[in-house]
Design a protein around this motif. Structure first.
Motif, PDB file in Angstrom:
ATOM      1  N   SER A  30       0.845  -1.195   0.000  1.00  0.00           N
ATOM      2  CA  SER A  30       0.000   0.000   0.000  1.00  0.00           C
ATOM      3  C   SER A  30       0.878   1.243   0.000  1.00  0.00           C
ATOM      4  O   SER A  30       1.961   1.250   0.576  1.00  0.00           O
ATOM      5  CB  SER A  30      -0.904  -0.002   1.235  1.00  0.00           C
ATOM      6  N   ASN A  32       0.569   5.362   0.893  1.00  0.00           N
ATOM      7  CA  ASN A  32      -0.270   6.397   1.492  1.00  0.00           C
ATOM      8  C   ASN A  32       0.014   7.732   0.802  1.00  0.00           C
ATOM      9  O   ASN A  32      -0.485   8.002  -0.275  1.00  0.00           O
ATOM     10  CB  ASN A  32      -0.021   6.476   2.995  1.00  0.00           C
ATOM     11  N   THR A  33       0.851   8.542   1.375  1.00  0.00           N
ATOM     12  CA  THR A  33       1.154   9.846   0.801  1.00  0.00           C
ATOM     13  C   THR A  33       2.290   9.746  -0.219  1.00  0.00           C
ATOM     14  O   THR A  33       3.281   9.052   0.017  1.00  0.00           O
ATOM     15  CB  THR A  33       1.549  10.848   1.893  1.00  0.00           C
ATOM     16  N   THR A  52      -2.385  12.543  -0.686  1.00  0.00           N
ATOM     17  CA  THR A  52      -2.648  11.411   0.198  1.00  0.00           C
ATOM     18  C   THR A  52      -3.882  10.687  -0.304  1.00  0.00           C
ATOM     19  O   THR A  52      -4.931  11.306  -0.517  1.00  0.00           O
ATOM     20  CB  THR A  52      -2.853  11.890   1.638  1.00  0.00           C
ATOM     21  N   SER A  53      -3.742   9.390  -0.468  1.00  0.00           N
ATOM     22  CA  SER A  53      -4.817   8.604  -1.049  1.00  0.00           C
ATOM     23  C   SER A  53      -6.047   8.583  -0.157  1.00  0.00           C
ATOM     24  O   SER A  53      -5.938   8.446   1.066  1.00  0.00           O
ATOM     25  CB  SER A  53      -4.345   7.170  -1.297  1.00  0.00           C
ATOM     26  N   VAL A  55      -8.336   6.268  -0.779  1.00  0.00           N
ATOM     27  CA  VAL A  55      -8.888   4.940  -1.033  1.00  0.00           C
ATOM     28  C   VAL A  55      -9.299   4.244   0.255  1.00  0.00           C
ATOM     29  O   VAL A  55     -10.380   3.672   0.371  1.00  0.00           O
ATOM     30  CB  VAL A  55      -7.877   4.068  -1.808  1.00  0.00           C
ATOM     31  N   ASP A  61      -8.917  12.160  -2.577  1.00  0.00           N
ATOM     32  CA  ASP A  61      -7.504  12.366  -2.277  1.00  0.00           C
ATOM     33  C   ASP A  61      -7.319  13.757  -1.668  1.00  0.00           C
ATOM     34  O   ASP A  61      -8.000  14.717  -2.026  1.00  0.00           O
ATOM     35  CB  ASP A  61      -6.669  12.259  -3.552  1.00  0.00           C
ATOM     36  N   SER A  76      -1.054  14.749  -9.125  1.00  0.00           N
ATOM     37  CA  SER A  76      -2.075  13.720  -9.290  1.00  0.00           C
ATOM     38  C   SER A  76      -1.411  12.356  -9.152  1.00  0.00           C
ATOM     39  O   SER A  76      -0.181  12.263  -9.150  1.00  0.00           O
ATOM     40  CB  SER A  76      -2.762  13.840 -10.659  1.00  0.00           C
ATOM     41  N   ARG A  77      -2.224  11.312  -9.035  1.00  0.00           N
ATOM     42  CA  ARG A  77      -1.659   9.970  -8.898  1.00  0.00           C
ATOM     43  C   ARG A  77      -2.550   8.956  -9.592  1.00  0.00           C
ATOM     44  O   ARG A  77      -3.752   9.139  -9.716  1.00  0.00           O
ATOM     45  CB  ARG A  77      -1.456   9.607  -7.423  1.00  0.00           C
ATOM     46  N   ASP A  78      -1.898   7.880 -10.014  1.00  0.00           N
ATOM     47  CA  ASP A  78      -2.591   6.725 -10.599  1.00  0.00           C
ATOM     48  C   ASP A  78      -2.283   5.553  -9.692  1.00  0.00           C
ATOM     49  O   ASP A  78      -1.179   4.992  -9.740  1.00  0.00           O
ATOM     50  CB  ASP A  78      -2.094   6.482 -12.023  1.00  0.00           C
ATOM     51  N   ASN A  79      -3.224   5.181  -8.843  1.00  0.00           N
ATOM     52  CA  ASN A  79      -2.970   4.127  -7.860  1.00  0.00           C
ATOM     53  C   ASN A  79      -2.727   2.769  -8.517  1.00  0.00           C
ATOM     54  O   ASN A  79      -1.972   1.955  -7.996  1.00  0.00           O
ATOM     55  CB  ASN A  79      -4.134   4.035  -6.879  1.00  0.00           C
ATOM     56  N   ASN A  82       0.855   2.868  -9.349  1.00  0.00           N
ATOM     57  CA  ASN A  82       1.759   3.326  -8.281  1.00  0.00           C
ATOM     58  C   ASN A  82       2.599   4.512  -8.755  1.00  0.00           C
ATOM     59  O   ASN A  82       3.815   4.555  -8.513  1.00  0.00           O
ATOM     60  CB  ASN A  82       2.672   2.183  -7.802  1.00  0.00           C
TER      61      ASN A  82
END
Length: 127
Positions: A30, A32-33, A52-53, A55, A61, A76-79, A82
């Motif tokens: 996992s 987190n930030t 920070t996710s 999810v 977020d 931005s992020r693409d979980n 990763n």
């Protein structure tokens, strides 16, 4: 082992744009930030932006920006990948620095959270 690999740094003229990417790989249960920091010559490393996710909480977020980049940079992020991104617009010479990616990662379900760092990518903004 966990690796963070940044890309996207370049030389750009003032007013231009760049998009940085940072992909985390390895033993990851996992994240987190995730965040971007920068360090200019002779200066301390500073936080540029973090995300920070939401999810695990069910909320959106949570993002944070340094005052100097608000309105110009977007994190931005693409979980699923990763990966965290930093879109940088209206770049200024004072944005010149080495940009580092950081991520708070748990390697397995019972593992401890630990912050990992990338190797850095150079962003140079000419006037």
């Amino acid at each position: 082992q966990v690796q963070l690999v940044e890309s996207g740094g370049d030389l750009v003229q003032a007013g231009g744009s760049l998009r940085l990417s940072c992909a985390a790989s390895g033993n990851i249960f996992s994240i987190n930030t995730m965040g971007w920091y920068r360090q200019a010559p002779g200066k301390q490393r500073e936080l540029v932006a973090s995300i920070t996710s939401g999810v695990t909480t069910g909320y959106a977020d949570s993002v944070e920006y340094a005052d100097s980049v608000k309105g110009r940079f977007t994190i931005s992020r693409d979980n699923a990948k990763n990966t965290v991104y930093l879109q940088m617009n209206s770049l200024k010479p004072e944005d010149t620095a080495v940009y580092y990616c950081a991520a708070d990662i748990r390697p397995h379900v019972l593992g401890d959270w630990r912050v990992h760092w990338g190797q850095g990518t150079q962003v140079t903004v000419s006037s």
